[in-house]
Design a protein around this motif. Sequence first.
Motif, PDB file in Angstrom:
ATOM      1  N   LEU A  73       0.825  -1.203   0.000  1.00  0.00           N
ATOM      2  CA  LEU A  73       0.000   0.000   0.000  1.00  0.00           C
ATOM      3  C   LEU A  73       0.862   1.257   0.000  1.00  0.00           C
ATOM      4  O   LEU A  73       0.582   2.216  -0.729  1.00  0.00           O
ATOM      5  N   ALA A  74       1.926   1.263   0.819  1.00  0.00           N
ATOM      6  CA  ALA A  74       2.815   2.421   0.867  1.00  0.00           C
ATOM      7  C   ALA A  74       3.507   2.634  -0.476  1.00  0.00           C
ATOM      8  O   ALA A  74       3.658   3.767  -0.943  1.00  0.00           O
ATOM      9  N   ALA A  75       3.915   1.539  -1.118  1.00  0.00           N
ATOM     10  CA  ALA A  75       4.580   1.652  -2.416  1.00  0.00           C
ATOM     11  C   ALA A  75       3.623   2.202  -3.470  1.00  0.00           C
ATOM     12  O   ALA A  75       3.997   3.044  -4.293  1.00  0.00           O
ATOM     13  N   SER A  76       2.385   1.726  -3.448  1.00  0.00           N
ATOM     14  CA  SER A  76       1.393   2.221  -4.399  1.00  0.00           C
ATOM     15  C   SER A  76       1.109   3.700  -4.172  1.00  0.00           C
ATOM     16  O   SER A  76       1.046   4.485  -5.121  1.00  0.00           O
ATOM     17  N   ARG A  77       0.962   4.091  -2.916  1.00  0.00           N
ATOM     18  CA  ARG A  77       0.694   5.506  -2.609  1.00  0.00           C
ATOM     19  C   ARG A  77       1.844   6.390  -3.059  1.00  0.00           C
ATOM     20  O   ARG A  77       1.638   7.505  -3.541  1.00  0.00           O
ATOM     21  N   ARG A  78       3.069   5.894  -2.898  1.00  0.00           N
ATOM     22  CA  ARG A  78       4.227   6.691  -3.292  1.00  0.00           C
ATOM     23  C   ARG A  78       4.250   6.910  -4.815  1.00  0.00           C
ATOM     24  O   ARG A  78       4.598   7.981  -5.294  1.00  0.00           O
ATOM     25  N   GLU A  79       3.851   5.885  -5.554  1.00  0.00           N
ATOM     26  CA  GLU A  79       3.802   6.027  -7.010  1.00  0.00           C
ATOM     27  C   GLU A  79       2.714   7.005  -7.427  1.00  0.00           C
ATOM     28  O   GLU A  79       2.909   7.828  -8.331  1.00  0.00           O
ATOM     29  N   LYS A 109       8.107   1.173 -11.007  1.00  0.00           N
ATOM     30  CA  LYS A 109       9.138   0.228 -10.546  1.00  0.00           C
ATOM     31  C   LYS A 109       8.745  -0.336  -9.189  1.00  0.00           C
ATOM     32  O   LYS A 109       9.138   0.179  -8.136  1.00  0.00           O
ATOM     33  N   PHE A 110       7.952  -1.404  -9.226  1.00  0.00           N
ATOM     34  CA  PHE A 110       7.524  -2.067  -7.998  1.00  0.00           C
ATOM     35  C   PHE A 110       8.293  -3.367  -7.810  1.00  0.00           C
ATOM     36  O   PHE A 110       8.533  -4.107  -8.767  1.00  0.00           O
ATOM     37  N   ASP A 111       8.668  -3.645  -6.566  1.00  0.00           N
ATOM     38  CA  ASP A 111       9.277  -4.928  -6.246  1.00  0.00           C
ATOM     39  C   ASP A 111       8.235  -5.982  -5.923  1.00  0.00           C
ATOM     40  O   ASP A 111       8.522  -7.179  -5.924  1.00  0.00           O
ATOM     41  N   ASP A 112       7.027  -5.538  -5.622  1.00  0.00           N
ATOM     42  CA  ASP A 112       5.956  -6.417  -5.190  1.00  0.00           C
ATOM     43  C   ASP A 112       4.795  -6.307  -6.171  1.00  0.00           C
ATOM     44  O   ASP A 112       4.327  -5.214  -6.466  1.00  0.00           O
ATOM     45  N   GLU A 113       4.327  -7.449  -6.681  1.00  0.00           N
ATOM     46  CA  GLU A 113       3.209  -7.424  -7.617  1.00  0.00           C
ATOM     47  C   GLU A 113       1.922  -6.970  -6.951  1.00  0.00           C
ATOM     48  O   GLU A 113       1.011  -6.470  -7.627  1.00  0.00           O
ATOM     49  N   ALA A 114       1.824  -7.136  -5.637  1.00  0.00           N
ATOM     50  CA  ALA A 114       0.638  -6.644  -4.933  1.00  0.00           C
ATOM     51  C   ALA A 114       0.567  -5.123  -5.018  1.00  0.00           C
ATOM     52  O   ALA A 114      -0.524  -4.552  -5.148  1.00  0.00           O
ATOM     53  N   ALA A 115       1.720  -4.452  -4.953  1.00  0.00           N
ATOM     54  CA  ALA A 115       1.751  -2.988  -5.089  1.00  0.00           C
ATOM     55  C   ALA A 115       1.296  -2.577  -6.480  1.00  0.00           C
ATOM     56  O   ALA A 115       0.553  -1.603  -6.646  1.00  0.00           O
ATOM     57  N   ARG A 116       1.736  -3.335  -7.489  1.00  0.00           N
ATOM     58  CA  ARG A 116       1.322  -3.021  -8.856  1.00  0.00           C
ATOM     59  C   ARG A 116      -0.183  -3.225  -9.029  1.00  0.00           C
ATOM     60  O   ARG A 116      -0.862  -2.451  -9.716  1.00  0.00           O
ATOM     61  N   ALA A 117      -0.729  -4.269  -8.396  1.00  0.00           N
ATOM     62  CA  ALA A 117      -2.162  -4.529  -8.485  1.00  0.00           C
ATOM     63  C   ALA A 117      -2.955  -3.406  -7.809  1.00  0.00           C
ATOM     64  O   ALA A 117      -3.994  -2.973  -8.316  1.00  0.00           O
ATOM     65  N   LEU A 118      -2.460  -2.927  -6.665  1.00  0.00           N
ATOM     66  CA  LEU A 118      -3.128  -1.813  -5.987  1.00  0.00           C
ATOM     67  C   LEU A 118      -3.076  -0.553  -6.831  1.00  0.00           C
ATOM     68  O   LEU A 118      -4.052   0.207  -6.916  1.00  0.00           O
TER      69      LEU A 118
END
Length: 462
Positions: A129-135, A238-247
């Motif tokens: 969630l934090a990675a998605s928000r940062r993007e 540039k996500f390391d986690d596919e869950a972040a990309r899905a979010l």
Amino acid sequence: MTEKALFAGPAVRRLRKRERLTQAAAAARLDISPSYLNLIERNQRPVSARVMMQLVEQFDFDPRSLREDEAIGGLDGLARRFADDRFTDLGIDREELQEFLSASPQVAAAFARLYDNAAPAGDAPDDPLAASRREIERWRNHFADLDTAAEDLADDMRLSRGDIGLALVERLRERHQLSVRILPREVMPDSLRRLDLHARQVQLSEMLSIPSRNFQLALQIAQLEFAEAIDAVAKGAKFDDEAARALFSRHLTGYVAAALIMPYGRFLRACEATGYDLPVLERRFGVSFEQLAHRLTTLQRVGQRGLPFFMVRLDRAGQFSKTFTGASTARFLESEASCPLWDAHRAFDRAGELQVQFVALDDSTDGDRDGGWLTMARTVEGSGAPGEAQFVVAVGVEAVLASDLAQARGVSLRPADAQPIGPGCARCHRSGCSQRSLPPRGRKLAFDRIRRGVTPFEFEER
């Protein structure tokens, strides 16, 4: 209102070096003296409007790149990062950060990139969630290509406020051979929407409100017709986690749905014509308060910008379940908890009422305060269905831009009248707050045996 002076010496100097020009040669092309250019490059003179126009004309230069610091959120973005507990003992104030950002914007950007890509101190690696928000923050929650494509589709469908739902149903029927069916709650107890390809149906729960039904249909169209465009944007992150990309992809799908129901040009014109009157905009576009709040954070089209709103959704515990800062400077949104002095919390006890408040972040020890924000908060149903989880959605804009807003009528926007708030007790260094629940991190507690203060935690000044 006088515009803030633009100091962009390092950017001008890099441009000159890129063109392989001496200061004298560059000054001649800009029609200024070499000594004046020298002062500009050393940040001792601002870039005037005339010089900026010369930069554009002589070097085919994008003036937006003069504000390089915007890529990291400007001074507020840098201050947010330096508010980390790992730097508390250094006592770095905003004046020092301003000097750092003005003198070395590229170094500041390098620090911000390093900080953003590092795991938080003492924490596990970054969560999805934090990675998605940062993007989303990196894009400032404005995706120009998706916005334009959605607006074109809205024009093609001839969407209007009176028949949005009907037009969406017709699009699904004609383009995708899908009918829409409203099903009883007992049939869909745990779902709001379901795509049944066998029956060629988009099935919606009867518990959804009309705005939520329309939004779910717009989401379905976005998934069917914008999948490739959304996937292209998501794959660029540039996500390391596919869950972040899905979010992130889910956010983009919702972005397209909102842009379809509230087409950019028509929506911005309505905002400006009504003074951003929130209740009027809700009814004009047939949307919920939360859908409207999302859309207000996206108005950053080049040459057609709206006001820089932020939007948050919080629960009764003061936790932020959604945070979209857009182009706003609202630093207090970066905390893990909200300030109890903010009237957004009062909205839970006044369901449906709009809570309007002028707040300013006051986390200093000398009483200095920033310009503050006009905030507007109201309760919403968590899933768009009555009786479900309840949250409060708040939107806000800088007070200096809010004087003409409909909801600002009767509200004093003088700095002295702002309600001072902090970024949550653990990160707030404001003294004398009777509402304080926790001591501030990085400050040494002070104890006095002969007097008792109004707050349970007193601490030494720096």
